[in-house]
Design a protein around this motif. Structure first.
Motif, PDB file in Angstrom:
ATOM      1  N   ARG A 125       4.478  -3.406  17.823  1.00  0.00           N
ATOM      2  CA  ARG A 125       4.489  -4.630  16.703  1.00  0.00           C
ATOM      3  C   ARG A 125       4.727  -4.345  15.454  1.00  0.00           C
ATOM      4  O   ARG A 125       4.390  -3.434  14.777  1.00  0.00           O
ATOM      5  N   GLU A 159       3.357  -8.537  12.201  1.00  0.00           N
ATOM      6  CA  GLU A 159       2.259  -9.179  13.255  1.00  0.00           C
ATOM      7  C   GLU A 159       1.056  -8.145  13.210  1.00  0.00           C
ATOM      8  O   GLU A 159       0.162  -8.781  13.606  1.00  0.00           O
ATOM      9  N   GLN A 160       1.146  -7.172  12.762  1.00  0.00           N
ATOM     10  CA  GLN A 160      -0.206  -6.241  12.749  1.00  0.00           C
ATOM     11  C   GLN A 160      -1.287  -6.835  11.711  1.00  0.00           C
ATOM     12  O   GLN A 160      -2.328  -7.198  11.781  1.00  0.00           O
ATOM     13  N   GLY A 184      -1.850 -17.666   9.837  1.00  0.00           N
ATOM     14  CA  GLY A 184      -0.392 -17.130  10.174  1.00  0.00           C
ATOM     15  C   GLY A 184       0.441 -16.895   9.043  1.00  0.00           C
ATOM     16  O   GLY A 184       1.688 -16.224   9.460  1.00  0.00           O
ATOM     17  N   ARG A 224      -1.004 -10.048  10.448  1.00  0.00           N
ATOM     18  CA  ARG A 224      -1.289 -11.403  10.976  1.00  0.00           C
ATOM     19  C   ARG A 224      -2.682 -11.225  11.947  1.00  0.00           C
ATOM     20  O   ARG A 224      -3.390 -11.988  11.891  1.00  0.00           O
ATOM     21  N   SER A 225      -2.498 -10.078  12.807  1.00  0.00           N
ATOM     22  CA  SER A 225      -3.521 -10.216  13.867  1.00  0.00           C
ATOM     23  C   SER A 225      -4.824  -9.753  13.205  1.00  0.00           C
ATOM     24  O   SER A 225      -5.870 -10.241  13.695  1.00  0.00           O
ATOM     25  N   GLU A 282      13.337  -7.084  13.682  1.00  0.00           N
ATOM     26  CA  GLU A 282      11.998  -7.495  13.637  1.00  0.00           C
ATOM     27  C   GLU A 282      10.918  -6.951  12.901  1.00  0.00           C
ATOM     28  O   GLU A 282      10.442  -7.133  12.124  1.00  0.00           O
ATOM     29  N   SER A 283      10.960  -5.432  13.129  1.00  0.00           N
ATOM     30  CA  SER A 283      10.243  -4.554  12.332  1.00  0.00           C
ATOM     31  C   SER A 283      10.574  -3.461  11.572  1.00  0.00           C
ATOM     32  O   SER A 283       9.694  -2.995  10.854  1.00  0.00           O
ATOM     33  N   THR A 337      12.758 -14.115  11.652  1.00  0.00           N
ATOM     34  CA  THR A 337      13.002 -12.974  12.703  1.00  0.00           C
ATOM     35  C   THR A 337      14.306 -13.244  13.248  1.00  0.00           C
ATOM     36  O   THR A 337      14.803 -14.308  13.388  1.00  0.00           O
TER      37      THR A 337
END
Length: 497
Positions: A391, A395-396, A422, A398-399, A163-164, A10
């Motif tokens: 996010r 990250e989505q 993770g 991973r969540s 990041e995204s 990142t």
């Protein structure tokens, strides 16, 4: 020599990597000189006959990379002009050194007009952009995009989130992107991947130990990530040692999806594959099956009887199965028996609104749950996660994996695999023609077949996703889902990858 893992970092992690390198004794301006040299080299290598280069420089270190590149190109004999966003006098640190070393006129970005025959170096904003682009930068970006000239982006096309991969207001479309030390998620997550053009990763002298110390469990999904976990055949292997995959079929009008999954599971190496069919669909399935077996499963009692046979160790539930309580019941029975389950398609939608029930079932001892949603299915199963647009897809995923204790394969042209610990991987090898009916059923079968052979969950999911994309590339643009299983590469191809 075998290829190493390819970490994806990142922008925040990249900042820490830079600091580690500098703290180890590397002069920060030397890193900027190396970055600028990599950009200049790309211009000369690919656009050496251009009439000149226009360097669009931002107010930070990305702009400093641009000034260095401009100086090197000017020294090489190419006509170069620099345009600054904001007052260049306000630059500080290494960027100010680069401005001073440029030593020539710096024009205002407000005066920039794209010119035919020239190349643009985009050094406005790097991967760490945290807000929407505004003001004169918006006008310039839109003007460049409307003009058919080559653009080389420094680190990341301006306007993209590193990041995204999402666009922050507006973003440049680059012909090539030169990034430094390690790629960022935004280089691979859509729409970022489409806007980056050809990606070049430049070694600017940051020691590998600095990168390895700051990796965040995110990699590009390539064979080095999972090749050592691929199933291996021993001299005494037989079909029962290679696992038994069960694939559930829908009713007599919804049988094709299950057969696609079953064929893929068999082709990827499962020793036995059985289509588990309601009695109403037996005739339809039997007419199409040869090496794949058929067994009648109409209700929970039938399934419990089958689960007494421990040789059935992996299941695919969902393709063409139908949405409702029966799918939830079957999934819970399989997980409760400690088997591996690939929950796909209708199986996923059946748990919309029953998220906690699925997580409780997945927590059973020895159970391994794989969830393979596309974007719409993900939003139905994880509405709160999907609604948080800030996010990234990584990250989505991973969540979702943490919440359900499952390995999540969040599908798309930029498929992301994540597990509850993770760990995550981004896939970049799926061609656009993979978007065809039945391709997702085939992916579910590949995953079920690898799980049946005892491959660890995260590695099995990454391997299935990569093999899926590679088979599509080998099949070509006229692909239909039936072609995928027959175009899988042999495992032996990856030993020296």
């Amino acid at each position: 020599m075998r290829t190493a893992l390819e970490p994806v970092v990142t922008p925040v992690a990249m900042g820490r990597i830079d600091r580690r390198a500098i703290d180890s004794g590397i002069v920060g301006y030397r890193l900027m000189l190396m970055a600028g040299a990599a950009i200049a080299a790309s211009v000369l290598r690919h656009y050496g006959d251009a009439a000149g280069v226009d360097v669009l420089c931002g107010p930070g270190n990305n702009g400093g990379d641009g000034y260095v590149a401009a100086k090197m190109l000017q020294t090489s004999g190419m006509c170069a002009a620099c345009y600054s966003l904001g007052d260049p006098v306000k630059l500080a640190g290494d960027a100010a050194c680069a401005r001073d070393d440029w030593g020539d006129e710096i024009l205002s970005l407000e005066d920039y007009v794209p010119t035919d025959g020239r190349v643009v170096i985009d050094a406005l904003f790097g991967a760490g952009l945290q807000r929407d682009v505004e003001g004169v930068a918006v006008r310039v970006i839109e003007a460049v995009n409307a003009f058919d000239i080559p653009v080389i982006a420094a680190d990341l096309p301006s306007g993209l989130s590193g990041e995204s991969g999402r666009v922050r207001g507006t973003a440049l479309r680059a012909s090539r992107t030169v990034t430094f030390a390690a790629p960022k998620p935004g280089h691979f997550l859509l729409p970022g991947r489409d806007l980056c053009g050809v990606l070049e990763i430049a070694d600017i002298g940051i020691p590998s130990r600095c990168i390895e110390a700051e990796t965040e469990g995110l990699w590009l999904n390539r064979p080095p990530l999972w090749r050592d976990a691929l199933p291996r055949l021993a001299a005494n292997s037989h079909k029962y040692t290679r696992g038994h995959l069960g694939v559930f079929s829908g009713g007599y009008r919804q049988t094709g999806a299950a057969r696609l999954a079953a064929i893929a599971g068999l082709r990827v190496g499962a020793g036995l594959v059985t289509v588990l069919s309601p009695a109403s669909a037996n005739a339809a399935n039997a007419a199409h099956l040869t090496t794949i077996m058929l067994r009648t499963i109409d209700g929970g009692a039938d399934l419990d009887g089958l689960l007494e046979d421990m040789r059935f160790n992996s299941f695919v539930l969902g393709p063409g199965f139908g949405v409702g309580e029966k799918a939830r019941d079957f999934a819970e029975r399989i997980l409760g028996a400690g088997r591996a389950l690939v929950l796909d398609a209708d199986g996923i939608t059946s748990f919309a609104g029953y998220h906690d029930q699925l997580a409780e079932a997945a927590a059973k001892q020895d159970a391994i749950l794989f969830i393979t949603p596309h974007q719409g299915e993900f939003a139905r199963l994880f509405p709160q996660i999907a609604s948080n647009a800030s996010r990234s897809k990584v990250e989505q995923a991973r969540s979702a994996a943490r919440e359900t204790e499952a390995i999540v394969v969040y599908k798309g042209a930029d498929t992301v695999v994540a597990d509850p610990s993770g760990r995550a991987a981004i896939c970049d090898n799926a061609p656009p023609w993979l978007a065809t009916a039945g391709s997702g059923d085939t992916l579910a079968g590949l995953l079920g077949g690898l799980a049946a052979q005892g491959m660890p969950g995260f590695e099995a999911a990454c391997a299935a996703a990569w093999l899926h994309g590679e088979a599509a590339n080998r099949a070509g643009a006229r692909l239909i889902a039936e072609d995928l299983a027959n175009n899988l590469p042999a495992f032996s191809e990856f030993q020296e990858y």
